[in-house]
Design a protein around this motif. Structure first.
Motif, PDB file in Angstrom:
ATOM      1  N   GLU A  15     -16.300 -44.833 -53.803  1.00  0.00           N
ATOM      2  CA  GLU A  15     -17.705 -44.579 -54.125  1.00  0.00           C
ATOM      3  C   GLU A  15     -18.641 -45.059 -53.025  1.00  0.00           C
ATOM      4  N   SER A  16     -18.171 -45.955 -52.155  1.00  0.00           N
ATOM      5  CA  SER A  16     -18.978 -46.454 -51.034  1.00  0.00           C
ATOM      6  C   SER A  16     -18.639 -45.746 -49.726  1.00  0.00           C
ATOM      7  N   LYS A  17     -18.012 -44.596 -49.800  1.00  0.00           N
ATOM      8  CA  LYS A  17     -17.546 -43.859 -48.619  1.00  0.00           C
ATOM      9  C   LYS A  17     -18.650 -43.657 -47.587  1.00  0.00           C
ATOM     10  N   VAL A  18     -19.835 -43.247 -48.016  1.00  0.00           N
ATOM     11  CA  VAL A  18     -20.907 -42.943 -47.062  1.00  0.00           C
ATOM     12  C   VAL A  18     -21.290 -44.182 -46.264  1.00  0.00           C
ATOM     13  N   ARG A  19     -21.320 -45.323 -46.910  1.00  0.00           N
ATOM     14  CA  ARG A  19     -21.686 -46.540 -46.194  1.00  0.00           C
ATOM     15  C   ARG A  19     -20.615 -46.907 -45.172  1.00  0.00           C
ATOM     16  N   TYR A  20     -19.353 -46.728 -45.527  1.00  0.00           N
ATOM     17  CA  TYR A  20     -18.281 -46.993 -44.580  1.00  0.00           C
ATOM     18  C   TYR A  20     -18.292 -45.976 -43.435  1.00  0.00           C
ATOM     19  N   GLN A  21     -18.697 -44.752 -43.728  1.00  0.00           N
ATOM     20  CA  GLN A  21     -18.766 -43.736 -42.679  1.00  0.00           C
ATOM     21  C   GLN A  21     -19.783 -44.099 -41.599  1.00  0.00           C
TER      22      GLN A  21
END
Length: 233
Positions: free
Chosen positions: A34-40
């Protein structure tokens, strides 16, 4: 003792192919995904796949956004644990980029993001003490059938009877892969990660522009074909 990284890569790939979960990974995997965008955002600046950053974050600080990716110390203070002396930083993202680019094992320089290569990088992130002992690293395999016991309880002190209570990176990645097909794509090179942005919105279906594949779309297509035939006659 020098570790043969090619042999370690093969060992980790073989363990991955036969590993099964012995603990519950799905909740943590979903939370990380769910935090994919932040890790990207960090991935764009380092070339490290977002899911690798995610599992390191989980192992180092249980995904605490106030803690540095490097060792779990607060990123807005100078770190006191290894790697010590880092920071303070302006944000979690800044600290994460520093950790991956400027601290061993320098993940931003790693080029092999195949399954075996990724697991070997992650094992180096925690240290190769387990590989020197010829045992599976709990940093990777805790919570799966590939690990039973054994843990470095502090620097240089190994206790064969201690069981790592955290979830290992490999089990997390297996569970995350079931949720997101972008995890471990077929390429073995550094993936090209687009800058995160809001997806383009598709036009809302209407009578003159029905949803693709719908009955309305078929009817409109037939009408257009009839009109085109009439104009040509």
């Amino acid at each position: 003792m020098t570790i043969d990284l090619a042999a370690l890569k093969a060992d980790n790939l073989a363990r991955w192919q036969r590993a099964t979960s012995r603990r519950e990974f799905s909740a943590a995997a979903r939370r990380l995904a769910e935090s994919k965008v932040r890790y990207q955002v960090v991935s764009v600046h380092t070339g490290v796949p977002w899911y690798v950053i995610a599992v390191i974050h989980e192992r180092e600080s249980n995904q605490c956004w106030a803690a540095s990716l490097a060792q779990g110390d607060p990123w807005d203070h100078v770190s006191i644990h290894v790697p010590a002396g880092r920071g303070p930083f302006d944000s979690w993202e800044d600290a994460a980029v520093d950790s991956l680019a400027n601290c061993a094992p320098y993940a931003a320089r790693w080029k092999d993001w195949s399954i075996g290569g990724t697991l070997t990088l992650l094992e180096q992130y925690n240290g190769l003490g387990y590989a020197r002992r010829g045992v599976p690293s709990p940093y990777l395999w805790a919570g799966t059938d590939q690990y039973r016991s054994g843990k470095y309880v502090r620097d240089g002190v190994y206790d064969p009877d201690v069981v790592d209570k955290q979830l290992g990176c490999a089990g997390l990645l297996l569970a995350m892969k079931a949720l997101d097909a972008s995890i471990f794509p077929t390429t073995t090179s550094v993936p090209s990660v687009p800058t995160p942005s809001a997806p383009a919105l598709s036009p809302r279906p209407s009578i003159t522009r029905p949803a693709k594949g719908s009955i309305g779309d078929l009817v409109v297509g037939l009408i257009r074909a009839v009109i085109l035939t009439f104009k040509r006659s």
